[in-house]
Design an enzyme around this catalytic site. Structure first.
Site, PDB file in Angstrom:
ATOM      1  N   SER A 272       4.888   3.350   5.373  1.00 36.18           N
ATOM      2  CA  SER A 272       3.712   2.744   4.739  1.00 36.18           C
ATOM      3  C   SER A 272       3.378   1.414   5.399  1.00 36.18           C
ATOM      4  O   SER A 272       2.217   1.012   5.472  1.00 36.18           O
ATOM      5  CB  SER A 272       3.976   2.507   3.249  1.00 36.18           C
ATOM      6  N   ASN A 273       4.420   0.724   5.909  1.00 37.42           N
ATOM      7  CA  ASN A 273       4.228  -0.616   6.460  1.00 37.42           C
ATOM      8  C   ASN A 273       3.423  -0.644   7.743  1.00 37.42           C
ATOM      9  O   ASN A 273       2.849  -1.684   8.095  1.00 37.42           O
ATOM     10  CB  ASN A 273       5.586  -1.281   6.697  1.00 37.42           C
TER      11      ASN A 273
ATOM     12  N   GLU B 222     -32.948 -13.233  -4.987  1.00 38.38           N
ATOM     13  CA  GLU B 222     -31.857 -13.522  -5.917  1.00 38.38           C
ATOM     14  C   GLU B 222     -30.656 -12.616  -5.650  1.00 38.38           C
ATOM     15  O   GLU B 222     -29.502 -13.072  -5.649  1.00 38.38           O
ATOM     16  CB  GLU B 222     -32.350 -13.362  -7.353  1.00 38.38           C
TER      17      GLU B 222
ATOM     18  N   HIS C 243     -35.475 -32.335   4.255  1.00 32.33           N
ATOM     19  CA  HIS C 243     -35.065 -33.003   3.018  1.00 32.33           C
ATOM     20  C   HIS C 243     -35.942 -32.572   1.837  1.00 32.33           C
ATOM     21  O   HIS C 243     -36.136 -33.316   0.887  1.00 32.33           O
ATOM     22  CB  HIS C 243     -35.137 -34.533   3.162  1.00 32.33           C
TER      23      HIS C 243
ATOM     24  N   LYS D 190     -45.638 -11.912 -15.038  1.00 33.87           N
ATOM     25  CA  LYS D 190     -44.736 -12.721 -14.225  1.00 33.87           C
ATOM     26  C   LYS D 190     -43.967 -11.829 -13.246  1.00 33.87           C
ATOM     27  O   LYS D 190     -43.483 -10.759 -13.606  1.00 33.87           O
ATOM     28  CB  LYS D 190     -43.744 -13.469 -15.118  1.00 33.87           C
TER      29      LYS D 190
ATOM     30  N   SER E  80     -40.486 -10.623 -16.384  1.00 33.28           N
ATOM     31  CA  SER E  80     -40.159 -11.257 -17.655  1.00 33.28           C
ATOM     32  C   SER E  80     -40.404 -10.295 -18.803  1.00 33.28           C
ATOM     33  O   SER E  80     -41.340  -9.488 -18.768  1.00 33.28           O
ATOM     34  CB  SER E  80     -41.001 -12.525 -17.849  1.00 33.28           C
TER      35      SER E  80
ATOM     36  N   GLY F 163       0.806  -1.215   0.000  1.00 30.61           N
ATOM     37  CA  GLY F 163       0.000   0.000   0.000  1.00 30.61           C
ATOM     38  C   GLY F 163       0.841   1.268   0.000  1.00 30.61           C
ATOM     39  O   GLY F 163       0.312   2.364   0.213  1.00 30.61           O
ATOM     40  N   THR F 164       2.148   1.142  -0.270  1.00 30.94           N
ATOM     41  CA  THR F 164       3.043   2.302  -0.239  1.00 30.94           C
ATOM     42  C   THR F 164       2.568   3.407  -1.176  1.00 30.94           C
ATOM     43  O   THR F 164       2.601   4.602  -0.825  1.00 30.94           O
ATOM     44  CB  THR F 164       4.482   1.880  -0.623  1.00 30.94           C
TER      45      THR F 164
ATOM     46  N   ASN G  17     -40.883 -12.142 -10.223  1.00 28.79           N
ATOM     47  CA  ASN G  17     -39.838 -13.027  -9.727  1.00 28.79           C
ATOM     48  C   ASN G  17     -39.350 -12.601  -8.343  1.00 28.79           C
ATOM     49  O   ASN G  17     -39.467 -11.424  -7.967  1.00 28.79           O
ATOM     50  CB  ASN G  17     -38.654 -13.036 -10.701  1.00 28.79           C
TER      51      ASN G  17
END
Length: 461
Positions: free
Chosen positions: A139-140, A330, A187, A323, A317, A98-99, A325
């Site tokens: 920077s370190n 999502e 299940h 339609k 759609s 990141g220097t 969704n």
């Protein structure tokens, strides 16, 4: 384009005349024109906070003229306020320490400070980017400190409020529908009943665990590397500088900043950020399940489960009229996938602490801040655009409950598992009700069946 000449230890280079950055930033722009990902502004603001605190501490210690410290602080305040965002154009894909971003901050602060003092850009007078803005720092230790400060700020100000809002919204839904009985599913198959409130209460507890994991990770993130300078020894930093700047940053930000006990570990490793991101990943796992469960429960509306109605926010759609969704589900599940992927690359990057320095720092903080932002925005969007408009179809829940074969489980204590299974199989094969099958087999009469097979008695305490 009109330019001016800026210099660094490698010589001179042309820089846009109106740019506040200098030679090292320009070289990074030239040699690291990679991708579209930029160092996040949260890191830039954190760097400015550190430079401001350093100037104040150096001035108080007699290592920096007060008038220069005032100019540096003023320039930093402007950066923190977002007045110079365009002056920080560097790519994530730069030096791993990141220097270049640290020097980008030093150069912008110095040039703006000099402008405030009535001097031209590029002259490094009276404020020098290295000798004054970067005094007592490397920077370190500065860049990892900025990483921690940025992560703390974004988590405290944005992520935790968003998660608490989502959690509380789910708790309200759970309370409201505590008596709405429905069929359970394991299940992906019919199981014994529960209430919709019980179903939603699981997510409240899961989010509580995630929030707790984040809060437990934060104390180690509060410990910063500043004062370790190049390799952790503190070379060229004034005595007491590490604690002084930690105290100053705590006062400036209102965050419980502390000085890391071991600066060598703070430069070479990033376990605190790994732990914080692991908590983010844990929450992403919870959000994935939340999105998928509501997507399944809302499927249909006529050929699916259809037990809940998700808000119709936009057409679903381009070819099928009407339609709608589950788009919020999502989006939430997609961002959960991204966060899980971020965790993999962040973990690999954090493991690259060769000898005294990890040189994958920009990647670590970029991924962490992206995940924090995705969790924040995703939680807010899902709460506002999905949960607050969610409706239960009580009739559909009742229909599924009444048709379920797994209510027969209530008969196990009365007639045994084998006979109860026989009833369920007969009802399934013949398309009859459980009651009809039980009576046909002669295991129970109508009154006995009605007495023992009652969904409200199968819900637990």
């Amino acid at each position: 384009m009109s330019t001016r000449s800026e210099t660094d230890s490698m010589g001179s280079i042309e820089v846009a005349k109106d740019a506040y950055w200098g030679a090292q930033t320009q070289r990074s722009l030239q040699f690291f024109a990679i991708g579209e990902e930029r160092i996040p502004l949260a890191v830039i603001y954190a760097l400015a906070q550190i430079k401001k605190a350093a100037a104040r501490c150096n001035s108080q210690a007699g290592n920096l003229q007060p008038e220069l410290a005032i100019l540096i602080e003023q320039a930093c305040d402007e950066i923190i306020a977002g007045e110079h965002d365009r002056q920080f154009p560097l790519s994530v894909w730069q030096t791993g320490s990141g220097t270049q971003s640290n020097m980008n901050a030093n150069e912008v602060i110095a040039n703006r400070a000099n402008e405030l003092a009535g001097h031209a850009l590029g002259g490094k007078q009276p404020v020098h980017p290295n000798d004054h803005v970067n005094r007592g720092q490397s920077s370190n230790d500065t860049f990892p400190s900025a990483m921690h400060l940025a992560a703390l700020t974004e988590t405290d100000q944005h992520l935790l409020p968003a998660l608490h809002g989502l959690r509380d919204c789910l708790a309200d839904i759970a309370d409201h529908y505590q008596k709405q009985i429905k069929i359970g599913r394991t299940h992906m198959m019919d199981a014994t009943p529960l209430t919709f409130g019980q179903e939603m209460s699981a997510f409240v507890s899961q989010l509580d665990l995630g929030i707790e994991a984040i809060e437990q990770a934060l104390p180690s993130v509060c410990a910063i590397a500043q004062g370790g300078t190049a390799v952790g020894t503190g070379l060229n930093a004034p005595r007491g500088f590490a604690q002084a700047i930690a105290d100053c940053l705590a006062e400036q930000t209102g965050l419980p900043i502390t000085s890391a006990d071991n600066k060598f570990a703070a430069l070479a490793g990033h376990e605190p950020l790994v732990r914080l991101h692991a908590a983010c990943k844990q929450i992403a796992v919870t959000l994935m399940k939340l999105a998928n469960d509501l997507r399944l429960l809302g499927s249909g509306p006529r050929a699916g489960l259809g037990e809940v109605r998700l808000p119709a926010n936009e057409p679903g759609s381009s070819i099928m009229p009407g339609k709608v969704n589950p788009t919020q589900c999502e989006a939430l599940s997609m961002l959960a996938c991204q966060i899980m992927g971020n965790d993999s690359s962040l973990s690999m990057a954090a493991a690259q602490g060769h000898l005294q320095l990890n040189v994958f720092k920009p990647l670590v903080i970029y991924n962490l801040l992206q995940s924090i932002r995705l969790l924040t925005d995703g939680s807010n969007s899902f709460r506002q655009n999905c949960l607050l408009g969610l409706e239960v179809d009580a009739d559909k829940m009742r229909e599924h409950l009444d048709n379920s074969l797994m209510l027969v489980t209530a008969l196990n204590p009365l007639i045994g598992y084998d006979k109860a299974a026989e009833i369920a199989k007969k009802a399934w094969q013949e398309g009859s009700s459980l009651k009809q099958a039980a009576m046909a087999l002669g295991y129970l009469n109508e009154a006995e069946f009605d007495q023992h097979v009652q969904a409200r008695n199968m819900l637990g305490d």
